[in-house]
Design an enzyme around this catalytic site. Sequence first.
Site, mmCIF file in Angstrom:
data_model
loop_
_atom_site.group_PDB
_atom_site.id
_atom_site.type_symbol
_atom_site.label_atom_id
_atom_site.label_comp_id
_atom_site.label_asym_id
_atom_site.label_seq_id
_atom_site.Cartn_x
_atom_site.Cartn_y
_atom_site.Cartn_z
ATOM 1 N N HIS A 236 0.869 -1.187 0.000
ATOM 2 C CA HIS A 236 0.000 0.000 0.000
ATOM 3 C C HIS A 236 0.903 1.232 0.000
ATOM 4 C CE1 HIS A 236 -2.976 2.921 1.276
ATOM 5 N NE2 HIS A 236 -3.933 2.006 1.190
ATOM 6 N N ARG A 256 -6.848 10.338 0.327
ATOM 7 C CA ARG A 256 -6.709 10.841 -1.053
ATOM 8 C C ARG A 256 -8.082 10.967 -1.715
ATOM 9 N NH1 ARG A 256 -3.301 6.492 -3.151
ATOM 10 N NH2 ARG A 256 -3.471 5.535 -1.089
#
Length: 605
Positions: A236, A256
């Site tokens: 990740h 995000r």
Amino acid sequence: MPEFETHEHDVLVIGAGGAGLSAAIAASAAGVKVGVVCKSLLGKAHTVMAEGGVAAALAHVDDRDSWRVHFSDTMRGGQYLNNWRMAELHAKEAPERVRELEAWGALFDRTKDGRILQRHFGGHRYPRLAHVGDRTGLEMIRTLQDHGIHQGLTFYMEQTVVTLLRDGGRIAGAFGYDRERGRFRVYRAGAVVLATGGIGRAFRVSSNSWEYTGDGHALAYEAGADLIDMEFVQFHPTGMVWPPSVRGILVTEGVRGEGGVLRNKEGRRFMFDDIPPLYKDQTADNEEEGWRYCQGDKDARRPPELLTRDHVARCIMREVRDERGSPHGGVFLDIAWIKEKIANAPEHIRKKLPGMYHQFKQLADIDITKEPMEVGPTTHYMMGGVRVDADTQMSTLPGLFAAGECAGGLHGANRLGGNSLSDLLVFGKRAGDHAAVWAKSNPAGPVNGALLDEASREALAPFERTPSANDAPFQIHSELQDCMQDLVGIVRREAEMVRAVERLGEFRNRLARTAVVGSREYNPGWHMAMDLKNMLVVSEAIARAALLRKESRGAHYRDDYPAKDDSGGMVNTVVRQGGDGSMKLTPEPVRAVPAELKQIIEEMK
Ligand SMILES: Cc1cc2nc3c(=O)[nH]c(=O)nc-3n(C[C@H](O)[C@H](O)[C@H](O)COP(=O)(O)OP(=O)(O)OC[C@H]3O[C@@H](n4cnc5c(N)ncnc54)[C@H](O)[C@@H]3O)c2cc1C
């Protein structure tokens, strides 16, 4: 033969996360007797840590979404190595499973008109993740376990399964021990569902909990079932990097999705510098458009921070390597900047990302409403797993089923965020349904006493040996983590992986000499000795499969073969135990996608 406490069920589910609970609920609803074994306490399975949400094409926020778009996003994200039938079932059935969860009591965040709210996530074309702030896993596990308890499931908590039992060519149950007292248990069953989660603890930097030691993968392999796509380990892009004690803890992609941007030490949004051709048409080419996308503008394209995880992680690694990173070896993730765009930004951030706000405040003394976070890649998810039939989730060993993170196929070379929680619901249910059907016509078979004897002797062997600091379980584990992180990590090279395979052989020899002191009662050293056996099996499978794949695709990146090879690379790597006990790997061509699904993929390009 010693006497062991024995439990008998039609279906035994190993694991009480989202996949295990979904399977157990479905099997129990089909009218069979179900037992669930888990290593930790009920409610503590890894699923509880899930943050950003569950992907399902409900089309509540953007009515252009449909199972077709979700299907093609999943296939593109997986670089077309996915089992297409699993991707189809997953996209079609996820909305129904999310609605079912809501009917069982899950309280998702809502749209203004009262429907389940959905957020943006990497690689998903439209806002698709149903969520509860950034604590979606907690809500999911709470709902499933409440529902399961009322359905009369029997739980065996703090128990570790160490061997699967076979009756000739089919499954007969499992053998394990209770972690508190160290006593052995036998679970007889007609069908067994593996739902044991992932493998991240084999790596040094990981978002995964202590339970993620690849038990289900190793149990299936040792019992003779196939594993698939083990080279694909997801790193990740955003884990915490500072302070060292919290390195690897996840920073959800939801940051995000809510408008958070990645910058290097020069303040540059470096993700705009490298947009893969496959995503060029779907990605914003300026910052303003990216922001509008996060605000729900249907005409805008996604910001490059929301490209797939494999790509974002590699871009971060490049910035760090080229000395444009943050002070502690990561890059900056900034959500505080949205104060330039919205009036009540701090309050908005705390509401949308409460877990992240507290995580950084408490662990790093950073107020994310005011300052950027430092982030870098962390070992997060295992795409590879037990090879299963798409419709039934049965493995290649009759009566043995697998679902959730320990099963392979759905995600291909890279998983999209949010597609795990939906995977657990869709394929957990399917595994439970079909395990029940199997168990009805295959009652629990006899258990081989000699095998139990051997399994218990092997488990107790470390108590008989003389301790040596070099061969202590925690010492071997620590070296294993460094080996996998450094030699089979995010950027891979032939010579390093060859070295890793050699070292794994050395670790196996040392594990055969390992000793533990103390009694069988809650003995962490003993538990680690048994977990290590599994971690070594999965680590070997990862390293060998990564060596075999001589190209870069999805989460598997080779410095010595940086390009994708669409002629030789369209294979799945199958791993199985040979008759001589050694690990055999076979590349098998990916099954052809039927014409009607191919057309959907083409239309969505
Ligand atoms: C921090 C974090 C955030 C995430 N956020 C998201 C997200 O927002 N959306 C998303 O889709 N995915 C997310 N993921 C991924 C997702 O949470 C996992 O892939 C998923 O929860 C795995 O569920 P599972 O049911 O397969 O396994 P788990 O929930 O891990 O359950 C495994 C179970 O197996 C038991 N077990 C294991 N070995 C044994 C054994 N030998 N004997 C007995 N029992 C055993 C364990 O005790 C446990 O009960 C996140 C992951 C992390 C780490």
